[in-house]
Write a protein that holds these residues in place. Structure first.
Motif, PDB file in Angstrom:
ATOM      1  N   HIS A  39       0.824  -1.210   0.000  1.00  0.00           N
ATOM      2  CA  HIS A  39       0.000   0.000   0.000  1.00  0.00           C
ATOM      3  C   HIS A  39       0.859   1.262   0.000  1.00  0.00           C
ATOM      4  O   HIS A  39       0.550   2.239  -0.686  1.00  0.00           O
ATOM      5  CB  HIS A  39      -0.942  -0.004   1.209  1.00  0.00           C
ATOM      6  N   LEU A  40       1.932   1.235   0.756  1.00  0.00           N
ATOM      7  CA  LEU A  40       2.842   2.380   0.777  1.00  0.00           C
ATOM      8  C   LEU A  40       3.570   2.512  -0.556  1.00  0.00           C
ATOM      9  O   LEU A  40       3.772   3.632  -1.059  1.00  0.00           O
ATOM     10  CB  LEU A  40       3.848   2.230   1.917  1.00  0.00           C
ATOM     11  N   GLU A  41       3.974   1.391  -1.131  1.00  0.00           N
ATOM     12  CA  GLU A  41       4.633   1.419  -2.435  1.00  0.00           C
ATOM     13  C   GLU A  41       3.700   2.019  -3.486  1.00  0.00           C
ATOM     14  O   GLU A  41       4.113   2.874  -4.292  1.00  0.00           O
ATOM     15  CB  GLU A  41       5.040   0.007  -2.848  1.00  0.00           C
ATOM     16  N   LEU A  42       2.453   1.574  -3.485  1.00  0.00           N
ATOM     17  CA  LEU A  42       1.466   2.086  -4.430  1.00  0.00           C
ATOM     18  C   LEU A  42       1.275   3.591  -4.258  1.00  0.00           C
ATOM     19  O   LEU A  42       1.275   4.354  -5.236  1.00  0.00           O
ATOM     20  CB  LEU A  42       0.133   1.368  -4.239  1.00  0.00           C
ATOM     21  N   LEU A  43       1.133   4.018  -3.036  1.00  0.00           N
ATOM     22  CA  LEU A  43       0.905   5.429  -2.765  1.00  0.00           C
ATOM     23  C   LEU A  43       2.099   6.275  -3.214  1.00  0.00           C
ATOM     24  O   LEU A  43       1.914   7.353  -3.801  1.00  0.00           O
ATOM     25  CB  LEU A  43       0.633   5.628  -1.273  1.00  0.00           C
ATOM     26  N   ARG A  46      -0.179  -6.326  -9.257  1.00  0.00           N
ATOM     27  CA  ARG A  46       0.612  -7.254  -8.441  1.00  0.00           C
ATOM     28  C   ARG A  46      -0.009  -7.419  -7.057  1.00  0.00           C
ATOM     29  O   ARG A  46      -0.065  -8.526  -6.513  1.00  0.00           O
ATOM     30  CB  ARG A  46       2.047  -6.738  -8.340  1.00  0.00           C
ATOM     31  N   HIS A  47      -0.474  -6.310  -6.485  1.00  0.00           N
ATOM     32  CA  HIS A  47      -1.083  -6.359  -5.154  1.00  0.00           C
ATOM     33  C   HIS A  47      -2.339  -7.223  -5.156  1.00  0.00           C
ATOM     34  O   HIS A  47      -2.528  -8.057  -4.262  1.00  0.00           O
ATOM     35  CB  HIS A  47      -1.421  -4.940  -4.700  1.00  0.00           C
ATOM     36  N   LEU A  48      -3.197  -7.047  -6.159  1.00  0.00           N
ATOM     37  CA  LEU A  48      -4.419  -7.844  -6.214  1.00  0.00           C
ATOM     38  C   LEU A  48      -4.099  -9.321  -6.445  1.00  0.00           C
ATOM     39  O   LEU A  48      -4.796 -10.197  -5.930  1.00  0.00           O
ATOM     40  CB  LEU A  48      -5.341  -7.315  -7.316  1.00  0.00           C
ATOM     41  N   GLY A  49      -3.051  -9.608  -7.199  1.00  0.00           N
ATOM     42  CA  GLY A  49      -2.620 -10.992  -7.362  1.00  0.00           C
ATOM     43  C   GLY A  49      -2.123 -11.572  -6.055  1.00  0.00           C
ATOM     44  O   GLY A  49      -2.380 -12.736  -5.735  1.00  0.00           O
ATOM     45  N   HIS A  50      -1.431 -10.756  -5.284  1.00  0.00           N
ATOM     46  CA  HIS A  50      -0.955 -11.163  -3.961  1.00  0.00           C
ATOM     47  C   HIS A  50      -2.144 -11.449  -3.044  1.00  0.00           C
ATOM     48  O   HIS A  50      -2.181 -12.461  -2.342  1.00  0.00           O
ATOM     49  CB  HIS A  50      -0.090 -10.040  -3.386  1.00  0.00           C
ATOM     50  N   VAL A  51      -3.127 -10.547  -3.069  1.00  0.00           N
ATOM     51  CA  VAL A  51      -4.329 -10.736  -2.255  1.00  0.00           C
ATOM     52  C   VAL A  51      -5.040 -12.023  -2.645  1.00  0.00           C
ATOM     53  O   VAL A  51      -5.499 -12.785  -1.786  1.00  0.00           O
ATOM     54  CB  VAL A  51      -5.269  -9.532  -2.406  1.00  0.00           C
TER      55      VAL A  51
END
Length: 238
Positions: free
Chosen positions: A187-191, A208-213
């Motif tokens: 989340h910090l990386e995205l922001l 990538r985050h949604l794939g991780h989720v």
């Protein structure tokens, strides 16, 4: 009795029905209430130390969210989420959230994006402190507040509903293995990427985050139901 941990309900600050619904969602997330199991409103009410009426009303709220389903003369069954469901929820979220992150990066005021940093840091802090409910609450606020910057209320409602339907069961095992922290730090990386105005990299980070989720969903579902029989063909989605 004995299904739920003791919780203090404050009837003067919130409607009791809403508090019970929130507590039940937390119990679903933590794995106290198990997928496929049937729970009686009067029995759950004894755990809460209240009458059955607000519990039954809260269960009806969860029914509308797809979290439980009524079982005639018995109570409410916690709905099971199969791999097909998770794949479909993940695909829809990817189709919506990835391009929206790019659009928001290009259009939103940097001050509005920076205002979400405190929530992103709250997600990381909750993961480090093993505060599972706090983690999911902050994660929900971050994603929905970010999407709200696009100015489309129906889009925010749609993603909010998808998040409820793809709730995470039994995350205690994942939390104990510190597998939530990498997802939290994304989340910090995205922001940072969005504040920097890098729409392409921000979209890649969100994908990538949604794939991780999605991988966490799969692991948490397996961890939560190790002893349950898996049918050859999953039941159709309600």
């Amino acid at each position: 009795m004995g299904h739920l941990k003791q919780r203090n309900l404050n009837t003067t600050r919130e409607r009791l029905r809403d508090q019970v619904a929130h507590a039940l969602r937390a119990a679903l997330i933590s794995g106290e209430l198990r997928p496929g199991e049937v729970y009686s409103a009067p029995v759950l009410a004894e755990d809460f130390g209240i009458s059955a009426t607000p519990v039954r009303e809260a269960m009806l709220d969860l029914t509308r969210e797809g979290l439980v389903e009524p079982v005639r003369n018995k109570g409410f069954r916690v709905t099971e989420v199969n791999e097909r469901d998770l794949d479909q929820y993940s695909e829809i979220r990817t189709l919506i959230e990835v391009p929206m992150v790019g659009r928001i990066t290009r259009d939103a005021a940097r001050a509005d994006l920076e205002a979400l940093r405190a929530v992103a840091e709250e997600i990381v802090r909750a993961a480090r402190e093993h505060d599972l409910i706090g983690y999911l609450e902050a994660d929900r606020r971050f994603h929905l507040s970010l999407l709200a910057l696009a100015g489309n209320d129906r889009l925010v409602e749609t993603v909010g509903d998808l998040r409820k339907r793809s709730r995470l069961y039994g995350l205690t095992a994942l939390d104990e293995r510190d597998q939530l922290l990498p997802s939290a730090e994304e989340h910090l990386e995205l922001l940072d990427l969005m504040v920097a105005g890098d729409a392409v990299a921000a979209e890649a980070c969100m994908a990538r985050h949604l794939g991780h989720v999605r991988s966490l969903w799969a692991e948490s579902t397996r961890d939560a139901t190790p002893a349950r029989h898996t049918p050859a063909a999953p039941p159709p989605t309600p």
